[in-house]
Design a protein around this motif. Structure first.
Motif, PDB file in Angstrom:
ATOM      1  N   VAL A 127     114.156 -29.145  46.201  1.00 14.37           N
ATOM      2  CA  VAL A 127     113.554 -30.268  46.925  1.00 14.37           C
ATOM      3  C   VAL A 127     112.905 -29.697  48.180  1.00 14.37           C
ATOM      4  O   VAL A 127     113.428 -28.763  48.784  1.00 14.37           O
ATOM      5  CB  VAL A 127     114.636 -31.296  47.336  1.00 14.37           C
ATOM      6  N   TRP A 140     106.489 -28.659  57.626  1.00 16.95           N
ATOM      7  CA  TRP A 140     107.454 -28.377  56.558  1.00 16.95           C
ATOM      8  C   TRP A 140     108.753 -27.890  57.164  1.00 16.95           C
ATOM      9  O   TRP A 140     108.763 -27.110  58.109  1.00 16.95           O
ATOM     10  CB  TRP A 140     106.900 -27.323  55.604  1.00 16.95           C
ATOM     11  N   ASN A 143     116.002 -25.818  54.808  1.00 15.67           N
ATOM     12  CA  ASN A 143     117.430 -25.864  55.106  1.00 15.67           C
ATOM     13  C   ASN A 143     117.865 -24.524  55.667  1.00 15.67           C
ATOM     14  O   ASN A 143     117.522 -23.478  55.135  1.00 15.67           O
ATOM     15  CB  ASN A 143     118.246 -26.133  53.833  1.00 15.67           C
TER      16      ASN A 143
ATOM     17  N   LEU B   6     103.469 -23.502  38.380  1.00 15.40           N
ATOM     18  CA  LEU B   6     103.627 -24.660  39.269  1.00 15.40           C
ATOM     19  C   LEU B   6     103.814 -24.189  40.710  1.00 15.40           C
ATOM     20  O   LEU B   6     104.466 -23.173  40.947  1.00 15.40           O
ATOM     21  CB  LEU B   6     104.869 -25.469  38.869  1.00 15.40           C
ATOM     22  N   PHE B   8     105.114 -25.554  44.587  1.00 14.53           N
ATOM     23  CA  PHE B   8     105.848 -26.643  45.243  1.00 14.53           C
ATOM     24  C   PHE B   8     105.804 -26.522  46.758  1.00 14.53           C
ATOM     25  O   PHE B   8     105.551 -25.455  47.306  1.00 14.53           O
ATOM     26  CB  PHE B   8     107.306 -26.654  44.764  1.00 14.53           C
ATOM     27  N   GLY B   9     106.076 -27.655  47.412  1.00 10.94           N
ATOM     28  CA  GLY B   9     106.213 -27.701  48.868  1.00 10.94           C
ATOM     29  C   GLY B   9     104.958 -27.187  49.547  1.00 10.94           C
ATOM     30  O   GLY B   9     103.835 -27.514  49.151  1.00 10.94           O
ATOM     31  N   VAL B  10     105.176 -26.363  50.563  1.00  9.77           N
ATOM     32  CA  VAL B  10     104.038 -25.859  51.337  1.00  9.77           C
ATOM     33  C   VAL B  10     103.084 -25.035  50.452  1.00  9.77           C
ATOM     34  O   VAL B  10     101.875 -24.965  50.727  1.00  9.77           O
ATOM     35  CB  VAL B  10     104.538 -25.048  52.561  1.00  9.77           C
ATOM     36  N   GLU B  13     100.513 -27.120  49.052  1.00 14.84           N
ATOM     37  CA  GLU B  13      99.568 -27.501  50.097  1.00 14.84           C
ATOM     38  C   GLU B  13      98.552 -26.381  50.343  1.00 14.84           C
ATOM     39  O   GLU B  13      97.345 -26.634  50.382  1.00 14.84           O
ATOM     40  CB  GLU B  13     100.343 -27.832  51.385  1.00 14.84           C
ATOM     41  N   ALA B  50     111.053 -19.471  39.556  1.00 16.07           N
ATOM     42  CA  ALA B  50     111.901 -19.917  38.443  1.00 16.07           C
ATOM     43  C   ALA B  50     111.075 -19.902  37.168  1.00 16.07           C
ATOM     44  O   ALA B  50     109.877 -20.200  37.187  1.00 16.07           O
ATOM     45  CB  ALA B  50     112.421 -21.325  38.693  1.00 16.07           C
ATOM     46  N   ASN B  53     112.949 -23.580  34.723  1.00 16.66           N
ATOM     47  CA  ASN B  53     114.020 -24.190  35.538  1.00 16.66           C
ATOM     48  C   ASN B  53     115.118 -23.242  35.979  1.00 16.66           C
ATOM     49  O   ASN B  53     116.093 -23.704  36.580  1.00 16.66           O
ATOM     50  CB  ASN B  53     114.719 -25.362  34.816  1.00 16.66           C
ATOM     51  N   LEU B  55     116.124 -19.823  38.180  1.00 14.39           N
ATOM     52  CA  LEU B  55     115.683 -18.812  39.130  1.00 14.39           C
ATOM     53  C   LEU B  55     115.714 -17.435  38.468  1.00 14.39           C
ATOM     54  O   LEU B  55     116.633 -17.137  37.709  1.00 14.39           O
ATOM     55  CB  LEU B  55     116.623 -18.775  40.339  1.00 14.39           C
ATOM     56  N   GLU B  67     107.131 -22.020  31.659  1.00 15.09           N
ATOM     57  CA  GLU B  67     106.743 -22.688  32.906  1.00 15.09           C
ATOM     58  C   GLU B  67     107.258 -21.819  34.047  1.00 15.09           C
ATOM     59  O   GLU B  67     108.472 -21.562  34.129  1.00 15.09           O
ATOM     60  CB  GLU B  67     107.399 -24.076  32.928  1.00 15.09           C
ATOM     61  N   ALA B  69     107.573 -21.379  38.111  1.00 16.78           N
ATOM     62  CA  ALA B  69     107.466 -22.180  39.331  1.00 16.78           C
ATOM     63  C   ALA B  69     107.563 -21.307  40.574  1.00 16.78           C
ATOM     64  O   ALA B  69     108.472 -20.482  40.689  1.00 16.78           O
ATOM     65  CB  ALA B  69     108.567 -23.244  39.350  1.00 16.78           C
ATOM     66  N   MET B  71     108.429 -21.441  44.356  1.00 14.28           N
ATOM     67  CA  MET B  71     109.197 -22.390  45.157  1.00 14.28           C
ATOM     68  C   MET B  71     109.541 -21.850  46.533  1.00 14.28           C
ATOM     69  O   MET B  71     110.249 -20.849  46.668  1.00 14.28           O
ATOM     70  CB  MET B  71     110.502 -22.713  44.425  1.00 14.28           C
ATOM     71  N   PRO B  73     111.680 -21.985  50.191  1.00 11.39           N
ATOM     72  CA  PRO B  73     113.103 -22.302  50.408  1.00 11.39           C
ATOM     73  C   PRO B  73     113.346 -23.806  50.300  1.00 11.39           C
ATOM     74  O   PRO B  73     112.533 -24.618  50.752  1.00 11.39           O
ATOM     75  CB  PRO B  73     113.358 -21.787  51.830  1.00 11.39           C
ATOM     76  N   PHE B  74     114.481 -24.151  49.728  1.00 11.77           N
ATOM     77  CA  PHE B  74     114.786 -25.559  49.484  1.00 11.77           C
ATOM     78  C   PHE B  74     115.068 -26.309  50.790  1.00 11.77           C
ATOM     79  O   PHE B  74     115.507 -25.721  51.768  1.00 11.77           O
ATOM     80  CB  PHE B  74     115.999 -25.691  48.562  1.00 11.77           C
ATOM     81  N   ALA B  75     114.856 -27.599  50.751  1.00  8.11           N
ATOM     82  CA  ALA B  75     115.092 -28.422  51.944  1.00  8.11           C
ATOM     83  C   ALA B  75     115.631 -29.794  51.554  1.00  8.11           C
ATOM     84  O   ALA B  75     115.345 -30.794  52.200  1.00  8.11           O
ATOM     85  CB  ALA B  75     113.792 -28.551  52.746  1.00  8.11           C
ATOM     86  N   GLY B  76     116.426 -29.815  50.490  1.00 13.97           N
ATOM     87  CA  GLY B  76     116.961 -31.100  50.055  1.00 13.97           C
ATOM     88  C   GLY B  76     118.240 -31.476  50.790  1.00 13.97           C
ATOM     89  O   GLY B  76     118.719 -30.762  51.655  1.00 13.97           O
TER      90      GLY B  76
END
Lengths: 146, 77, 146, 77
Positions: A127, A140, A143, B6, B8-10, B13, B50, B53, B55, B67, B69, B71, B73-76
């Protein structure tokens, strides 16, 4: 271990209430530990957080959440159920973006497994979040895994 | 091989796209070079990769239809 | 530190929902840790738990809960609020008898303070419980403080 | 001194009362003896004593109007 994690937009009071209403059906549970993550109106001077825009790798998030649930269910054998909801898209300050609910026979298992789930979610769910400030600039965030 | 990449995130952008389809890929190493040539700006960011799905560390074997990806660093949570 | 702890009968879904609805007003909070204690239908053969009858020393429970809240607010300075509700009287199996909600700026403080509050509640709130079984016999229970 | 004595949990059940008023109390020690004489069955139970909502150890000084609670081990939460 199919489990729908992502919620489009904020996790509303209605969603939270409907999940809590279902806890009563688990008569063999003695405790439920719930973590509610909310978008905090962090104040960096003019850059007060107005909202967060979350994005997620949908295929992977479901797989990773399944791994978290499986791992914790094996570690805490008294755990009856683990539910994880995470927002994607825009969530305003004060709105809920994460909900974790762990039910267990005994309170200690519920509390430990929930606490651990929150850490694992932070570490392994794909996420990303972009903070949107009052002045409409954005940044941005990552974590920090202490 | 045909590979779907794919971002993701920044990274989505800065690359200005969420995905790009690559044809005639011969290896993971070669794919990474082609992605790096198409989007040199990603070199300024931290990311993990990844495949389907999962890593990856090192250079996994790819197969047709995989696929891949990119990615940050995560920020969930 | 005036704080109304005791609820007559079960802590209903309406009470839980109304408290959770108020969390959104705390825009400076980033996490809420909630513990929900439920009467578990423990099965001892014929003596399956049907309900628990709680009794409490009302004057003292309010004083002790105030001490718990004060102590945790000092220990975890990022904590914004701590709410504790405990049932008195009859609570049926599957109904809620304890609700603890801790709001904090950062999740770690919310989770740690809530977990500690649950232990302190068990150790120091003057509450007694009598289990009522399906065959209408009854037995007094004590907390084992591990 | 006049002292209000409260019984909780199983103690209220075995004494068949939630409270009893004692007059002419001279000390905590003497009060405990009078309570023990009135309700000998409580000797079979574990309990702690609170005076005015505070747990006591040893023999506290009582004053007129104090509330003395006989409390079995807690079972809340």
């Amino acid at each position: 271990m199919s489990h729908k994690i992502l919620v489009n937009g904020p996790i509303t009071q209605e969603i939270v209430s409907s999940i809590i209403a279902k806890l009563a059906e688990k008569k063999d549970a003695g405790g439920h530990s719930v973590f509610i993550g909310q978008v905090r109106a962090d104040d960096f001077g003019a850059r007060r957080v107005k909202a967060i825009e979350y994005s997620a790798y949908e295929n992977m998030i479901e797989a990773e959440a399944g791994k978290i649930i499986k791992s914790l269910s094996e570690e805490f054998n008294d755990v009856k159920s683990i539910d994880i909801l995470h927002s994607t898209g825009i969530v305003m300050a004060g709105e809920i973006s994460l909900l974790v609910i762990v039910s267990a026979g005994h309170r200690h298992h519920a509390i430990s497994a929930c606490s651990k789930a929150v850490e694992m979610i932070k570490a392994s769910l794909p996420v990303w979040k972009k903070e949107i400030y009052e002045n409409n600039s954005a940044g941005w965030k990552e974590n920090s895994l202490a | 091989m045909e590979i779907q990449v794919l971002f993701f995130g920044v990274l989505a952008e800065v690359t200005k796209t969420a995905f790009k389809h690559y044809r005639g890929v011969t290896s993971f190493e070669e794919l990474k070079m082609r992605v790096g040539d198409d989007f040199p700006e990603i070199a300024h960011y931290n990311f993990r990769i990844a495949v389907n799905n999962e890593l990856v560390n090192g250079d996994p074997l790819l197969k047709d239809g995989d696929e891949v990806a990119y990615m940050p660093p995560f920020a969930g949570g």
